[in-house]
Write an enzyme that holds these catalytic residues in place. Structure first.
Site, PDB file in Angstrom:
ATOM      1  N   CYS A 124    -139.740  27.551  14.719  1.00  0.00           N
ATOM      2  CA  CYS A 124    -140.913  27.844  15.560  1.00  0.00           C
ATOM      3  C   CYS A 124    -141.960  28.588  14.746  1.00  0.00           C
ATOM      4  O   CYS A 124    -143.157  28.318  14.868  1.00  0.00           O
ATOM      5  CB  CYS A 124    -140.518  28.688  16.773  1.00  0.00           C
ATOM      6  N   CYS A 128    -137.022  32.217  16.611  1.00  0.00           N
ATOM      7  CA  CYS A 128    -136.727  30.879  16.074  1.00  0.00           C
ATOM      8  C   CYS A 128    -137.457  30.628  14.753  1.00  0.00           C
ATOM      9  O   CYS A 128    -138.692  30.642  14.709  1.00  0.00           O
ATOM     10  CB  CYS A 128    -137.125  29.852  17.137  1.00  0.00           C
TER      11      CYS A 128
END
Length: 105
Positions: free
Chosen positions: A33, A30
């Site tokens: 993230c 991600c």
């Protein structure tokens, strides 16, 4: 500094904890993230005397992600006395994250 915990550790580290605990539900693939990670780490160091900062890899702990209905990552949940107090989804600027945590200390 935050550390990654698994499903088994979650009960003791979060649900049975009396201290404010901040959990970053993330995935290694991600992009947001990866952007949040250094912010989360820095804030974890800054606030280590006031709150516990932990991470959960949703791909490794799928049942936790399902249980807390994490469908988008990153999702940051603040737990107070083992119960969910607040959550934010997506990249979070440091000041906003800090303000959210301070509200539950």
């Amino acid at each position: 500094m935050s550390r990654i915990i698994n499903t088994e550790e979650f009960v003791n580290e979060v649900e049975n904890s009396k201290e404010t605990t901040v959990v970053d539900f993330f995935a290694t693939w991600c992009g947001p993230c990866k952007m949040l990670s250094p912010v989360f780490e820095e804030l974890g160091q800054d606030m280590e005397d006031n709150a516990k900062f932990l991470k959960v890899d949703i791909d490794q702990s799928l049942e936790l992600a399902r249980r807390f209905e994490v469908s988008t990552v990153p999702t940051v949940i603040v737990f107070k006395d083992g119960k969910e107090a607040e959550r934010l989804v997506g990249f979070i600027p440091k000041q906003k994250l800090e303000d959210m945590v301070k509200a539950h200390i």
